[in-house]
Write an enzyme that holds these catalytic residues in place. Structure first.
Site: not given
Ligand SMILES: Cc1cc2nc3c(=O)[nH]c(=O)nc-3n(C[C@H](O)[C@H](O)[C@H](O)COP(=O)(O)OP(=O)(O)OC[C@H]3O[C@@H](n4cnc5c(N)ncnc54)[C@H](O)[C@@H]3O)c2cc1C
Length: 382
Positions: A123, A157, A280, A337, A340-341, A364, A366-367
């Site tokens: 957590a 999780t 194709q 895709q 299809g439907g 883990e 975001t992108s």
């Molecule tokens: C199904 C699920 C399971 C999960 N499991 C766990 C778990 O077991 N333990 C745990 O601790 N967490 C867990 N998470 C949390 C997950 O790791 C976070 O949701 C994630 O790290 C993003 O944090 P946030 O949702 O607060 O988004 P935010 O940090 O608020 O981000 C929102 C948007 O802003 C962008 N952003 C933020 N900062 C920047 C920056 N510096 N530069 C550019 N863009 C930025 C992000 O990329 C995103 O697009 C889980 C989430 C989900 C949905």
């Protein structure tokens, strides 16, 4: 592609695929629809080293090396990402105990997870602290031999099914460094003051458990600290590469699962008097999907091989996660895709893969966060 897999690794991958095909896939639709936590599948997976793969033999695990554990994750997610998550993430959070815990903590907490009897979680995220981990506010204050924890965690999780959770807290509100002052505790979930509220109705991986946690004057003994007090963020940094490679392996398995469904469907579905795979336009989609999957596999296995050798390849792991999670989403989209439907209807597996794919671009890191890490690494800043 074999990527220099050993014959043992190939055999384990094959065994995992059989389990995914025969046990997981047939339950996937129903468990997704009803958000069922797959206790029965966990029961069947016990002793096959498919639950929390990679735990060392001295703590009751199968001792799979990291790359082999990734092959298991890939195949479980090929079967179904929701059930796959529930199986393979039952040991989520154990890494910190394995690396920084005391021998007593290792002996107490790891073997029951390895056996499949216990489940754990990790957590970190809070309602106001997501990507910016260091801004966490959950507070642990010393009181004699105990610490008293107050605060909340979001999106955890295994939150309602875990026997214990590694909870990251702030023990110093004014640390000399921004990432300092964070301490990890092993929190047994039957402690007074702990509540886990299930977060139902997720978009995807619905056969896995997610919860919001609250700590209200929850006491935990100081002996439950894992690693060094105030150093938990730095401890965490040493496993970011393995966590991110694991999510990349999840996305890879999902992409392969979606591709295989589309490939089969394209040969069965007839339009204009012939199977649609004869067109194709459909062949080109399949060719692009297969190429992207192989490229993702290369990145995932490369990062995993580095970790197996003892490395901590931050850049390669972030590249693998960034790329494989995009491939998972795009391949699932193209697979739908091709259906299809019918792809839009829950009777077919592809709509579930399509929904499941999104999470791998979020958790883990975001992108966007992966790109920041890759860029920092290119600039020599990490
Ligand atoms: C199904 C699920 C399971 C999960 N499991 C766990 C778990 O077991 N333990 C745990 O601790 N967490 C867990 N998470 C949390 C997950 O790791 C976070 O949701 C994630 O790290 C993003 O944090 P946030 O949702 O607060 O988004 P935010 O940090 O608020 O981000 C929102 C948007 O802003 C962008 N952003 C933020 N900062 C920047 C920056 N510096 N530069 C550019 N863009 C930025 C992000 O990329 C995103 O697009 C889980 C989430 C989900 C949905």
């Amino acid at each position: 592609m074999d990527f220099e897999l050993t014959s043992e690794q190939k055999l384990i991958k094959k065994t995992a695929r059989s389990f995914a095909e025969e046990v997981i896939r047939p339950k996937a639709k129903e468990y997704d629809e009803n958000c069922t936590y797959p206790y029965d599948v966990i029961e069947e997976a016990k002793n096959l080293d498919l639950i929390a793969p990679g735990i060392p033999t001295e703590y009751g695990g199968g001792g799979l090396d990291f790359l082999t554990a990734m092959l298991v994750i890939e195949e479980m997610f090929w079967g179904d990402p929701g059930i796959g998550q529930s199986l393979t993430a039952r040991g989520f959070g154990l890494d910190i105990i394995l690396r920084y815990g005391t021998e007593e903590q290792k002996q107490k907490y790891i073997p029951p997870v390895a056996k499949g009897d216990w489940c754990c979680g990790s957590a970190i995220t809070e309602p106001e602290a997501g990507s910016d981990v260091a801004s966490m506010k959950t507070r642990a204050e010393r009181d004699g031999d105990d610490f008293v924890i107050n605060g909340s965690k979001m999106f955890i999780t295994n939150g309602t099914v875990a026997d214990f959770i590694i909870v990251f807290t702030r023990t110093d509100t004014n640390p000399p460094e921004r990432h300092g002052g964070i301490t990890a505790f092993i929190v047994e979930t039957d402690r007074e003051g702990f509540t886990a509220e299930a977060m139902h109705n997720k978009m995807g991986i619905r056969a896995s458990d997610l919860a919001a946690l609250t700590f209200e004057n929850m006491r935990v003994p100081a002996e439950n600290i894992v690693g060094q007090e105030g150093m938990a963020f730095y401890h965490l940094m040493t496993f970011f590469a393995s966590g991110r490679t694991a999510v990349a392996a999840q996305a890879l398995g999902l992409a392969q699962g979606a591709f295989d469904e589309a490939f089969k469907y394209a040969q069965e579905r007839q339009q204009f008097g012939r199977p649609i795979v004869d067109f194709q336009a459909v062949q080109f989609k399949l060719a692009d999907m297969a190429t992207e999957i192989e490229a993702a596999r290369g990145l995932v296995y490369r990062a995993a091989s580095e970790i197996t050798k003892g490395g901590n390849p931050a850049r390669e792991a972030s590249m693998a996660k960034l790329f494989a999670s995009r491939v998972g989403r795009e391949v699932a989209n193209e697979a739908l895709q091709i259906h299809g439907g019918y792809g839009f209807i829950k009777e077919y597996h592809v709509e579930r893969f399509y929904r499941d794919a999104k999470i791998m671009e979020l958790y883990e890191g975001t992108s966007e966060i992966q790109r920041i890490i890759i860029a920092r690494s290119l600039l020599g800043k990490i």
